[in-house]
Write an enzyme that holds these catalytic residues in place. Sequence first.
Site, PDB file in Angstrom:
ATOM      1  N   LYS A 189       0.802  -1.216  -0.080  1.00  0.00           N
ATOM      2  CA  LYS A 189      -0.098   0.049   0.013  1.00  0.00           C
ATOM      3  C   LYS A 189       0.984   1.310  -0.066  1.00  0.00           C
ATOM      4  O   LYS A 189       0.886   1.853   1.063  1.00  0.00           O
ATOM      5  CB  LYS A 189      -0.939   0.054   1.278  1.00  0.00           C
ATOM      6  CG  LYS A 189      -1.852   0.777   1.357  1.00  0.00           C
ATOM      7  CD  LYS A 189      -3.105   0.688   0.255  1.00  0.00           C
ATOM      8  CE  LYS A 189      -4.083   1.732   0.239  1.00  0.00           C
ATOM      9  NZ  LYS A 189      -5.249   1.595  -0.808  1.00  0.00           N
ATOM     10  N   ASP A 221      -5.556  -3.168  -2.142  1.00  0.00           N
ATOM     11  CA  ASP A 221      -6.901  -3.011  -2.675  1.00  0.00           C
ATOM     12  C   ASP A 221      -7.149  -3.607  -3.874  1.00  0.00           C
ATOM     13  O   ASP A 221      -8.058  -4.584  -4.310  1.00  0.00           O
ATOM     14  CB  ASP A 221      -7.730  -1.718  -2.125  1.00  0.00           C
ATOM     15  CG  ASP A 221      -6.829  -0.527  -2.835  1.00  0.00           C
ATOM     16  OD1 ASP A 221      -5.386  -0.802  -3.203  1.00  0.00           O
ATOM     17  OD2 ASP A 221      -7.211   0.582  -2.751  1.00  0.00           O
ATOM     18  N   ASP A 245      -2.180 -12.359   5.309  1.00  0.00           N
ATOM     19  CA  ASP A 245      -2.848 -13.043   5.795  1.00  0.00           C
ATOM     20  C   ASP A 245      -4.318 -12.897   5.245  1.00  0.00           C
ATOM     21  O   ASP A 245      -5.026 -13.961   4.997  1.00  0.00           O
ATOM     22  CB  ASP A 245      -3.058 -12.601   7.374  1.00  0.00           C
ATOM     23  CG  ASP A 245      -4.059 -13.021   8.194  1.00  0.00           C
ATOM     24  OD1 ASP A 245      -4.116 -14.282   8.261  1.00  0.00           O
ATOM     25  OD2 ASP A 245      -4.930 -12.523   8.966  1.00  0.00           O
ATOM     26  N   ASP A 249      -6.491 -16.021   2.717  1.00  0.00           N
ATOM     27  CA  ASP A 249      -7.712 -16.455   3.146  1.00  0.00           C
ATOM     28  C   ASP A 249      -8.760 -16.176   1.973  1.00  0.00           C
ATOM     29  O   ASP A 249      -9.309 -17.016   1.336  1.00  0.00           O
ATOM     30  CB  ASP A 249      -8.388 -15.776   4.151  1.00  0.00           C
ATOM     31  CG  ASP A 249      -8.220 -16.579   5.483  1.00  0.00           C
ATOM     32  OD1 ASP A 249      -7.285 -17.322   5.619  1.00  0.00           O
ATOM     33  OD2 ASP A 249      -8.936 -16.736   6.202  1.00  0.00           O
TER      34      ASP A 249
HETATM   35  C1  IPM Z   1      -2.864 -17.598   9.933  1.00  0.00           C
HETATM   36  C2  IPM Z   1      -3.886 -17.337  11.131  1.00  0.00           C
HETATM   37  C3  IPM Z   1      -3.038 -16.502  12.284  1.00  0.00           C
HETATM   38  C4  IPM Z   1      -2.411 -15.099  11.638  1.00  0.00           C
HETATM   39  C5  IPM Z   1      -3.827 -16.286  13.643  1.00  0.00           C
HETATM   40  C6  IPM Z   1      -4.444 -17.437  14.182  1.00  0.00           C
HETATM   41  C7  IPM Z   1      -3.013 -15.565  14.545  1.00  0.00           C
HETATM   42  O1  IPM Z   1      -4.735 -16.243  10.717  1.00  0.00           O
HETATM   43  O2  IPM Z   1      -1.991 -18.235  10.168  1.00  0.00           O
HETATM   44  O3  IPM Z   1      -3.171 -16.972   8.890  1.00  0.00           O
HETATM   45  O4  IPM Z   1      -3.196 -14.341  11.537  1.00  0.00           O
HETATM   46  O5  IPM Z   1      -1.395 -15.360  11.272  1.00  0.00           O
HETATM   47 MG    MG Z   2      -5.314 -16.189   8.434  1.00  0.00          MG
END
Ligand code: IPM
Ligand code: MG
Length: 372
Positions: A189, A221, A245, A249
């Site tokens: 960013k 973004d 992180d 996901d």
């Molecule tokens: C990950 C998880 C962890 C993070 C949490 C559980 C602290 O979300 O490994 O991605 O945020 O790194």
């Molecule tokens: Mg995570």
Amino acid sequence: MNLNIAVLPGDGIGPEVTDQAVKVLKAIAMEYDHNFKFTYAPVGAIAIDKHGDPLPESTLDICKSHDAILFGAIGHPKYDNDPSAKIRPEQGLLKLRKECGLYANIRPVKAYDTLLDKSPLKQDIIKDTDISIYRELTGGIYFGKKQLSDDGNTASDLCEYTRHEIERITHLAFKAAKSRRNKVTLVDKANVLESSRLWRKVVGEVAKSYPDVELDFLFVDNAAMQMILNPKQFDVILTENMFGDIISDEASVIGGSIGLLASASVGDKHSMFEPIHGSFPQATGKGIANPVASILSAAMLLDHFELYNEANTIRTAVEKSLKLHITTPDLNTKYDNITTSKVGDFIEDYINNPEDSNLNFTNIHLGQSTII
Ligand code: IPM
Ligand code: MG
């Protein structure tokens, strides 16, 4: 090869998925004549309950004295819903990453042909996606100074990076790109954050040592949008801790289930392998947790020790299980009662007797009257 592996199953579904990964590693050890020794240690909420500490000293010692760490998951709703809790399971994982110097978190994201219809995204968008996310893991806002004012009304978390922290993971990302499709995308960013501007500068400098690798930049973004608009444009994504992180996901949607995404966290001395999913407390003990992410993390462990054939044997067995729909309910629309341990059993059997896989397939379904 002799390998001493510290096993930290942790909370929620951690123990049940880790059991399957250990089962599969034992099958590999048997087939390829290796000697893998497993030492179990507590971490997370379970360690708080038993020892008052999410990462007891004895667990850390075991991790440091073993060749690798196999990690399950941590987290418990009683802490999620209590912002005033001083001791939290996640602190155990963060401390472990920091203490073991696990600065690079590698998260491969792949669209499996057999699972294209499981993603909510269109098949032609995700088909052939193959991304490797390099997330910085021991710096940034996760580890910067945290403050809460005395009146409890003002809080801050500092995002700090040093040149050294950026350089070391950047080298790993470029080396990885060289053995892939020669492209690194830095996600940052830099239009707003000083720390991101340092990332751009340092990564640009390191890139000069890798003339064959193309480097491009994306604001986070925009990267979040590109990830679902056109994920095939990415080869290696390099990014700081929190952005990594979040986008990892998001990227899991491409594979059809977060239950498929494995990861390796590596440093100069230690290495840890863990599924990226969390502890999924609602599923604990129900046999519905997908063990594939944990099993594929075990494959990454084998890669780390250059046991490439062994790692690929696991991947072939996993792909076979996906093809035959021997999967947990997050992926399965065909059969409704294939449990976590049944998936592990199939993968274990396939490693031991690949030719007999059809036989195993039949066995897997015996006694499951609803599905035949
Ligand atoms: C990950 C998880 C962890 C993070 C949490 C559980 C602290 O979300 O490994 O991605 O945020 O790194
Ligand atoms: Mg995570």
